[in-house]
Scaffold this motif. Structure first.
Motif, PDB file in Angstrom:
ATOM      1  N   SER A  34       0.824  -1.213   0.000  1.00  0.00           N
ATOM      2  CA  SER A  34       0.000   0.000   0.000  1.00  0.00           C
ATOM      3  C   SER A  34       0.848   1.248   0.000  1.00  0.00           C
ATOM      4  O   SER A  34       0.404   2.324  -0.449  1.00  0.00           O
ATOM      5  CB  SER A  34      -0.908   0.017   1.239  1.00  0.00           C
TER       6      SER A  34
ATOM      7  N   LYS B  15       2.023   3.433  -6.685  1.00  0.00           N
ATOM      8  CA  LYS B  15       0.817   3.174  -7.469  1.00  0.00           C
ATOM      9  C   LYS B  15      -0.439   3.302  -6.604  1.00  0.00           C
ATOM     10  O   LYS B  15      -1.457   3.827  -7.053  1.00  0.00           O
ATOM     11  CB  LYS B  15       0.878   1.778  -8.082  1.00  0.00           C
ATOM     12  N   ALA B  16      -0.385   2.789  -5.398  1.00  0.00           N
ATOM     13  CA  ALA B  16      -1.552   2.853  -4.519  1.00  0.00           C
ATOM     14  C   ALA B  16      -1.485   4.045  -3.549  1.00  0.00           C
ATOM     15  O   ALA B  16      -2.503   4.560  -3.105  1.00  0.00           O
ATOM     16  CB  ALA B  16      -1.675   1.561  -3.725  1.00  0.00           C
ATOM     17  N   TRP B  17      -0.265   4.485  -3.188  1.00  0.00           N
ATOM     18  CA  TRP B  17      -0.060   5.536  -2.172  1.00  0.00           C
ATOM     19  C   TRP B  17      -0.624   6.878  -2.617  1.00  0.00           C
ATOM     20  O   TRP B  17      -1.136   7.645  -1.815  1.00  0.00           O
ATOM     21  CB  TRP B  17       1.430   5.651  -1.851  1.00  0.00           C
ATOM     22  N   ASP B  18      -0.565   7.136  -3.960  1.00  0.00           N
ATOM     23  CA  ASP B  18      -1.024   8.434  -4.449  1.00  0.00           C
ATOM     24  C   ASP B  18      -2.531   8.584  -4.359  1.00  0.00           C
ATOM     25  O   ASP B  18      -3.046   9.714  -4.329  1.00  0.00           O
ATOM     26  CB  ASP B  18      -0.577   8.633  -5.904  1.00  0.00           C
ATOM     27  N   HIS B  19      -3.267   7.506  -4.336  1.00  0.00           N
ATOM     28  CA  HIS B  19      -4.711   7.577  -4.325  1.00  0.00           C
ATOM     29  C   HIS B  19      -5.292   7.727  -2.907  1.00  0.00           C
ATOM     30  O   HIS B  19      -6.503   7.912  -2.778  1.00  0.00           O
ATOM     31  CB  HIS B  19      -5.309   6.318  -4.979  1.00  0.00           C
TER      32      HIS B  19
ATOM     33  N   SER C  16      -5.756   9.587   0.813  1.00  0.00           N
ATOM     34  CA  SER C  16      -5.714  10.954   1.340  1.00  0.00           C
ATOM     35  C   SER C  16      -4.608  11.068   2.387  1.00  0.00           C
ATOM     36  O   SER C  16      -3.991  10.077   2.804  1.00  0.00           O
ATOM     37  CB  SER C  16      -7.063  11.337   1.958  1.00  0.00           C
TER      38      SER C  16
ATOM     39  N   ARG D  10      -3.074   8.106   4.656  1.00  0.00           N
ATOM     40  CA  ARG D  10      -1.642   7.759   4.618  1.00  0.00           C
ATOM     41  C   ARG D  10      -1.046   7.730   6.032  1.00  0.00           C
ATOM     42  O   ARG D  10      -0.247   6.841   6.368  1.00  0.00           O
ATOM     43  CB  ARG D  10      -0.894   8.776   3.765  1.00  0.00           C
TER      44      ARG D  10
END
Length: 632
Positions: free
Chosen positions: A337, A341-345, A347, A351
């Motif tokens: 996570s 790739k997934a971290w940018d989506h 909030s 995070r």
């Protein structure tokens, strides 16, 4: 006051109908006020304390009413003693009227009368200041209101001792201290006096108090004993005595596993009592054999318990491994996570939460992995070399079974990696241990060198002390030789003088005989005596000159100076004991013989004279050095 008395009567739940007396009767009100501890004023013949006449038919052994305990006369407000007043208010005492006398209260501004320390178990009071005309009946009339009087001892000097039945009655009598007593209406001095009531020390009171204390102590000991008996654990059952019937029953119990512990205790007791003899030896042998048969059973039980413990350890280790695998999967999810790739989506708050969860999961995973490694480390320390050689075969078996189960293969790979890491850590630990041992050896060598140095220093110091002691011994030996030589010379001189004296005596005898035969005069004989004395003195001077030698040491010179000064201030001389006692204060090791030898070696400085006659004959030494200087 009547309203207060009515309120007080209502507070103790006594109904006026039960009292069976008129409300307007003053005697009834006085009795009720006495029961409540109030002192009535202006009523003749009232009682000071509550009595059974207050309630007709009252039994003192029973309660006043159902559910009400008897009133303690010592409680403030229920007897003669009034309730304790507030600290800011003074006690106001009222006039007390009796049949034969009247008691007037003391001045309230005066300090309260002093009393002595109360003796233990005090039931007797001292009453002083009585009127001269007061009789024993008047005293009893006044003080019987305080309680039952057992004895009155009246003296001719206007005082008496009153003994009550109970201790609390003494406090009521003390309340009357300071009152002025007047007999009737007389104004005569013999009919009035100021009462002084104080505690008295009586042997009967102290004896009763001691008896009561002993009774209480016995009750306390009895109570403690009962409590100890109640809390004491039950004693084991008594062991029965040996008999053939009991031995047969015991042999059956020894064969039973559930009764073995009880039966073996009985067998041990019989053997310790000495019940084994020739007749019962075979029976005891069979019982001992039965006890021995349980050894194999106990060993089997121990092996079973050990096997259960090992199985529990394996189950615990497998459970920890499963938990650790799940933690690894959770940490892998958090790491995936956290990729871009997934971290940018996510909030910002999401995070932050994911980051906190990941760190917490990693901490838990590390803690569980350390625990699992500790368990495996303990197992490896207990494993033998043969078991350690079998680990590669187990690894190959796990690899061969990989295609069947992927998860098992992953766990085996992880276990192998952990084992390698454990080996590396163990090697590092061995290296550290070797370094520590080397450091210890170096430190031990340094410590040994320091010990050797200290030992060498001690040896050198001991050698020096030995050399000093040897030198002292040699000097002492030389002094001993000198003293021996001086003693031998003195003996030779003594023998020489004795021989010379004998020769002179013979010559004197022969000269006297010749003078008698030839008829010489008495003057010729005196001349012969003078010549012989002169020869003896000359011989003595020669001997002393031979003896007088140079001073040997500084100590002798110091002694000569001190002795010369001492004898110079004693012009009539001093005996050797007096001189030795003075010198011993300066040198405790010196002897009288040494002082006398030193004086004999110096005849030109010291001379010896005889004084006295017969039993008072005494030898004295004088200082004569200055006489020789004058003569020259």
């Amino acid at each position: 006051m009547m309203a207060a008395a009515a309120d007080g009567l209502g507070s103790i739940a006594i109904d006026t109908t039960q009292l069976n007396m008129s409300v307007t009767d003053p005697t009834a009100w006085a009795t009720a006020m006495n029961n409540l501890g109030m002192v009535p004023v202006g009523l003749a013949g009232q009682q000071l304390v509550s009595d059974s006449i207050c309630v007709p038919g009252f039994d003192p052994s029973l309660n006043m009413m159902t559910g009400i305990t008897p009133i303690n006369p010592m409680i403030p407000g229920m007897g003669l003693v009034p309730p304790p007043p507030p600290t800011d208010m003074s006690v106001v005492k009222e006039i007390i009227h009796c049949k034969s006398c009247t008691l007037f209260p003391p001045n309230p501004n005066l300090p309260p009368p002093s009393t002595r320390e109360r003796p233990p178990g005090c039931k007797t009071v001292f009453v002083g200041g009585l009127p001269e005309n007061a009789t024993e009946e008047i005293i009893q009339e006044v003080f019987e209101q305080c309680g039952d009087i057992t004895a009155i001892r009246k003296s001719k000097k206007n005082f008496c001792h009153i003994r009550f039945a109970e201790e609390f009655m003494v406090d009521k009598a003390i309340y009357l201290s300071g009152y002025r007593m007047r007999l009737g209406s007389s104004t005569d001095k013999k009919d009035s006096g100021r009462l002084h009531v104080d505690f008295a020390q009586a042997r009967d009171d102290f004896y009763e108090w001691e008896c009561k204390q002993r009774m209480l102590a016995r009750e306390e000991r009895h109570r403690r004993k009962l409590e100890e008996d109640r809390l004491r654990p039950p004693s084991p059952p008594a062991i029965m005595h040996y008999s053939e019937h009991e031995a047969t029953l015991l042999a059956e119990k020894l064969k039973d596993d559930s009764k073995f512990s009880e039966a073996i205790t009985v067998l041990l007791t019989w053997i310790e009592r000495g019940e084994v003899n020739r007749r019962s030896a075979n029976q005891f042998y069979s019982m001992v054999q039965s006890a021995n048969s349980h050894v194999r059973r106990l060993m089997n039980e121990k092996a079973n318990h050990e096997q259960e413990m090992e199985q529990a350890k394996e189950n615990f280790k497998d459970a920890l491994t499963g938990i650790l695998t799940q933690f690894e999967q959770i940490v892998a999810v958090f790491n995936a996570s956290a990729r871009q790739k997934a971290w940018d989506h996510f909030s910002k708050a999401q995070r932050k939460n994911i980051d906190i969860w990941r760190k917490h999961s990693e901490e838990l995973r590390n803690a569980h992995s350390e625990q699992l490694m500790g368990i495996r480390r303990e197992e490896e320390m207990e494993m033998s070399d043969d078991e350690s050689t079998d680990t590669p075969n187990k690894k190959m078996r796990v690899d061969e079974s990989g295609p069947k189960d992927v998860s098992k293969n992953a766990l085996a790979a992880q276990a192998y990696a952990l084992k390698e890491e454990n080996d590396s850590l163990r090697w590092q630990l061995d290296a550290y241990r070797n370094e520590v041992e080397l450091l210890k050896q170096e430190k031990g060598q340094l410590f040994r060198t320091e010990e050797n140095l200290t030992k060498d220093q001690q040896l050198q110091f001991l050698q020096q002390t030995m050399q000093g002691m040897q030198q002292q011994l040699l000097s002492i030996q030389e002094e001993l030789k000198n003293k021996k030589s001086e003693l031998e010379q003195a003996k030779e001189e003594q023998s020489h003088t004795q021989a010379l004296l004998k020769v002179l005596q013979e010559q004197l005898k022969s000269a006297k005989e010749l003078a008698e035969t030839n008829g010489h005069s008495h003057e010729d004989a005196n001349e012969i005596n003078v010549l012989t004395v002169a020869l003896v003195n000359q011989d003595r001077e020669n001997n002393t000159e031979k003896r007088s030698q140079g001073l040997k040491s500084e100590k002798e010179a110091l002694l000569i100076g001190i002795i010369s000064t001492f004898l110079h201030v004693h012009p009539f001389g001093a005996n050797i004991e007096y001189l030795w006692s003075y010198m011993q204060q300066l040198d405790s090791k010196i002897s009288a013989n040494e002082i006398e030898m030193l004086l004999m070696r110096l005849p030109r400085m010291f001379k010896q004279e005889f004084t006295g006659v017969g039993a008072t004959l005494e030898k004295r030494w004088k200082f004569c050095a200055f006489e020789g200087i004058k003569t020259t």
